[in-house]
Design an enzyme around this catalytic site. Structure first.
Site, PDB file in Angstrom:
ATOM      1  N   ILE A   6       0.843  -1.211   0.000  1.00  0.00           N
ATOM      2  CA  ILE A   6       0.000   0.000   0.000  1.00  0.00           C
ATOM      3  C   ILE A   6       0.876   1.259   0.000  1.00  0.00           C
ATOM      4  CG2 ILE A   6      -1.907   1.173   1.163  1.00  0.00           C
ATOM      5  CD1 ILE A   6      -2.545  -1.631   2.485  1.00  0.00           C
TER       6      ILE A   6
ATOM      7  N   ASP B 257      14.937   1.252  10.247  1.00  0.00           N
ATOM      8  CA  ASP B 257      13.992   0.410  10.981  1.00  0.00           C
ATOM      9  C   ASP B 257      13.366   1.219  12.113  1.00  0.00           C
ATOM     10  OD1 ASP B 257      12.841  -1.584  12.670  1.00  0.00           O
ATOM     11  OD2 ASP B 257      14.200  -3.070  11.791  1.00  0.00           O
TER      12      ASP B 257
ATOM     13  N   TYR C 159      -2.008  -9.345  16.231  1.00  0.00           N
ATOM     14  CA  TYR C 159      -1.916  -8.307  15.190  1.00  0.00           C
ATOM     15  C   TYR C 159      -2.938  -7.194  15.464  1.00  0.00           C
ATOM     16  CZ  TYR C 159      -2.796  -6.018  10.698  1.00  0.00           C
ATOM     17  OH  TYR C 159      -3.001  -5.073   9.722  1.00  0.00           O
TER      18      TYR C 159
ATOM     19  N   ILE D  52      -6.784 -13.766   0.284  1.00  0.00           N
ATOM     20  CA  ILE D  52      -7.527 -14.693  -0.584  1.00  0.00           C
ATOM     21  C   ILE D  52      -7.427 -14.359  -2.088  1.00  0.00           C
ATOM     22  CG2 ILE D  52      -9.698 -13.473  -0.090  1.00  0.00           C
ATOM     23  CD1 ILE D  52     -11.207 -16.098  -0.555  1.00  0.00           C
TER      24      ILE D  52
ATOM     25  N   ARG E 219     -16.474 -10.644   3.118  1.00  0.00           N
ATOM     26  CA  ARG E 219     -15.526  -9.569   3.433  1.00  0.00           C
ATOM     27  C   ARG E 219     -15.795  -8.342   2.566  1.00  0.00           C
ATOM     28  NH1 ARG E 219     -15.091 -12.345   7.105  1.00  0.00           N
ATOM     29  NH2 ARG E 219     -13.294 -13.435   7.963  1.00  0.00           N
TER      30      ARG E 219
HETATM   31  N1  LIG Z   1      -2.936  -5.247   3.205  1.00  0.00           N
HETATM   32  C1  LIG Z   1      -4.067  -5.155   3.880  1.00  0.00           C
HETATM   33  O1  LIG Z   1      -5.115  -5.709   3.478  1.00  0.00           O
HETATM   34  C2  LIG Z   1      -4.121  -4.370   5.157  1.00  0.00           C
HETATM   35  C3  LIG Z   1      -5.322  -4.360   5.891  1.00  0.00           C
HETATM   36  C4  LIG Z   1      -5.371  -3.626   7.077  1.00  0.00           C
HETATM   37  C5  LIG Z   1      -4.280  -2.883   7.497  1.00  0.00           C
HETATM   38  N2  LIG Z   1      -3.123  -2.925   6.768  1.00  0.00           N
HETATM   39  C6  LIG Z   1      -1.969  -2.167   7.273  1.00  0.00           C
HETATM   40  O2  LIG Z   1      -1.429  -1.379   6.232  1.00  0.00           O
HETATM   41  C7  LIG Z   1      -0.009  -1.285   6.352  1.00  0.00           C
HETATM   42  C8  LIG Z   1       0.651  -1.642   5.038  1.00  0.00           C
HETATM   43  O3  LIG Z   1       0.236  -2.944   4.636  1.00  0.00           O
HETATM   44  P1  LIG Z   1       0.851  -3.630   3.336  1.00  0.00           P
HETATM   45  O4  LIG Z   1      -0.134  -4.640   2.867  1.00  0.00           O
HETATM   46  O5  LIG Z   1       1.332  -2.579   2.406  1.00  0.00           O
HETATM   47  O6  LIG Z   1       2.104  -4.396   3.992  1.00  0.00           O
HETATM   48  P2  LIG Z   1       3.550  -4.714   3.355  1.00  0.00           P
HETATM   49  O7  LIG Z   1       4.118  -5.833   4.172  1.00  0.00           O
HETATM   50  O8  LIG Z   1       3.450  -4.889   1.890  1.00  0.00           O
HETATM   51  O9  LIG Z   1       4.362  -3.378   3.635  1.00  0.00           O
HETATM   52  C9  LIG Z   1       4.872  -3.065   4.908  1.00  0.00           C
HETATM   53  C10 LIG Z   1       6.231  -2.399   4.700  1.00  0.00           C
HETATM   54  O10 LIG Z   1       6.725  -2.017   5.979  1.00  0.00           O
HETATM   55  C11 LIG Z   1       8.102  -2.332   6.038  1.00  0.00           C
HETATM   56  N3  LIG Z   1       8.449  -2.541   7.449  1.00  0.00           N
HETATM   57  C12 LIG Z   1       7.990  -3.509   8.282  1.00  0.00           C
HETATM   58  N4  LIG Z   1       8.528  -3.348   9.504  1.00  0.00           N
HETATM   59  C13 LIG Z   1       9.329  -2.259   9.442  1.00  0.00           C
HETATM   60  C14 LIG Z   1      10.155  -1.599  10.381  1.00  0.00           C
HETATM   61  N5  LIG Z   1      10.284  -2.046  11.632  1.00  0.00           N
HETATM   62  N6  LIG Z   1      10.826  -0.478   9.994  1.00  0.00           N
HETATM   63  C15 LIG Z   1      10.730  -0.026   8.727  1.00  0.00           C
HETATM   64  N7  LIG Z   1       9.978  -0.625   7.781  1.00  0.00           N
HETATM   65  C16 LIG Z   1       9.276  -1.732   8.144  1.00  0.00           C
HETATM   66  C17 LIG Z   1       8.268  -3.589   5.210  1.00  0.00           C
HETATM   67  O11 LIG Z   1       9.602  -3.775   4.754  1.00  0.00           O
HETATM   68  C18 LIG Z   1       7.280  -3.331   4.073  1.00  0.00           C
HETATM   69  O12 LIG Z   1       7.897  -2.683   2.988  1.00  0.00           O
HETATM   70  C19 LIG Z   1       0.387  -2.210   7.509  1.00  0.00           C
HETATM   71  O13 LIG Z   1       0.634  -1.435   8.653  1.00  0.00           O
HETATM   72  C20 LIG Z   1      -0.845  -3.079   7.707  1.00  0.00           C
HETATM   73  O14 LIG Z   1      -0.986  -3.501   9.032  1.00  0.00           O
HETATM   74  C21 LIG Z   1      -3.019  -3.642   5.617  1.00  0.00           C
END
Ligand SMILES: NC(=O)c1ccc[n+]([C@@H]2O[C@H](COP(=O)([O-])OP(=O)(O)OC[C@H]3O[C@@H](n4cnc5c(N)ncnc54)[C@H](O)[C@@H]3O)[C@@H](O)[C@H]2O)c1
Length: 330
Positions: A12, A51, A142, A191, A221
């Site tokens: 995202i 990080d 989570y 999914i 969903r």
């Molecule tokens: N994908 C979904 O359907 C969904 C739904 C609800 C909430 N979210 C939230 O949206 C956010 C993004 O989701 P996504 O699907 O893009 O996930 P993703 O795993 O594709 O992206 C997360 C990014 O964060 C980076 N990251 C993780 N830990 C880190 C740290 N300690 N320091 C620096 N970088 C770090 C990872 O390298 C990765 O690039 C997340 O916080 C997730 O909880 C996503």
């Protein structure tokens, strides 16, 4: 504005980075690359590898970069993984975010924060569609880690005059219409990509539970296309430019699709016969998760327009069909 996008190399966050740049904002991406792809970051953005678990790297970040607003996507995202290793989620999602907020406030320059929260903060719904004031009883570490951040935001908001929007995403899905960007989680747990990958490879797809109390017996969903989802962040950013305070919004469409409907759409779009293996229900899967999305529509003017199931699956299918993804180009 100069916007910091944490997790901007992820699914995202990489769409967000491109959208902000297209709008004329400047973007600094901060990502550990642990679960993201350097290649997914728009070349117009400034990229810093670091990080959020490491307070020193955040000090260097805020000490060296002028930032007007933070969009915080960095974190771990798997419900299943979190049940196996809760501490890992607490450290990264809760403590990591606390580090980020403290560094922001210490350097005193940023007072706008947009947080990637989740429908998982609600737990099993006692009411559907789910409104924002629904009780919060997360059923996974989570969901708990995200709720802890929301509670922290409220405290920081009251004490330190931080203005924030917490966006509780329902199910993010879909890819760019030109298939240039998309979802590349490793391992994948969602999914739509799992179904598409099974259809493309001719492997079996596990469907968990067909005996739910829903019209066709499978879970329902609320899916939001990633393009609409990042638009919600633009609206939130503009809102924080006008309004002070802390705000919570569901980001969904307010309409659900069943797992069977998703499978049928994957078969239709791919033209392939998906081999479905019916498995028992998974512990902790609520049968229906649909957002009450009226607050974000009314207050931010959110109007998702590419989140119909066919567009979501078509764009995701084109992306997964491509042979060159981020990891291969790297
Ligand atoms: N994908 C979904 O359907 C969904 C739904 C609800 C909430 N979210 C939230 O949206 C956010 C993004 O989701 P996504 O699907 O893009 O996930 P993703 O795993 O594709 O992206 C997360 C990014 O964060 C980076 N990251 C993780 N830990 C880190 C740290 N300690 N320091 C620096 N970088 C770090 C990872 O390298 C990765 O690039 C997340 O916080 C997730 O909880 C996503």
């Amino acid at each position: 504005m100069r916007v910091l996008v944490t997790g901007g190399a992820g699914y995202i966050g990489s769409f967000m980075t491109k959208r902000l740049l297209d709008y004329g904002h400047e973007v600094v991406v901060f990502d550990s690359l642990e679960r993201g792809y350097r290649n997914a970051v728009d070349t117009r953005a400034k990229f810093i590898q670091g990080d959020i678990k490491n307070p020193d790297s955040l000090e260097i970040l805020f000490g060296s970069q002028a930032i007007d607003a933070v969009m915080h996507f960095a974190g771990y995202i798997s419900v299943e993984e979190s049940t196996k290793n809760p501490q890992m989620y607490h450290l990264n999602n809760t403590i990591g975010t606390e580090n980020l907020l403290k560094a922001m406030i210490e350097f005193g320059q940023v007072d706008k924060f947009i947080f990637s929260s989740t429908a998982a903060v609600y737990g099993n719904p006692i009411k559907t569609p789910i409104p924002e004031d629904h009780p919060k009883n997360p059923t996974s570490p989570y969901g708990k880690s995200k709720l802890e951040v929301e509670e922290m935001l409220q405290i920081f908001g009251e004490e330190q005059r931080l203005n924030f929007v917490s966006l509780r995403y329902f199910n993010a899905a879909g890819a760019a219409v030109d298939a240039s960007m998309g979802e590349a989680h490793e391992p994948e747990t969602h999914i739509i990509p799992l179904g598409i990958l099974a259809a493309l490879k001719g492997t079996e797809f596990s469907l968990y539970g067909t005996d739910y109390n829903t019209p066709d017996g499978t879970c329902v969903r609320d899916y939001i296309h990633v393009i609409d989802l990042v638009e919600a962040h633009i609206l939130a950013l503009n809102y924080l430019d006008r309004e002070k305070g802390g705000f919570f919004y569901n980001v969904g469409v307010g309409r659900g699709y069943s797992n069977k409907e998703v499978i049928d759409m994957i078969k239709k779009v791919s033209g392939k016969d998906l081999k479905v293996k019916v498995e028992n229900r998974r512990a902790g899967d609520p049968q229906v998760l649909i957002a009450d999305a009226t607050r974000i529509q009314r207050e931010l003017g959110f109007n998702p327009n590419v989140s119909d199931l066919e567009t979501i699956v078509k764009t995701a299918f084109l992306w997964h069909q491509k042979s060159s993804k981020y990891e291969i180009v790297l």
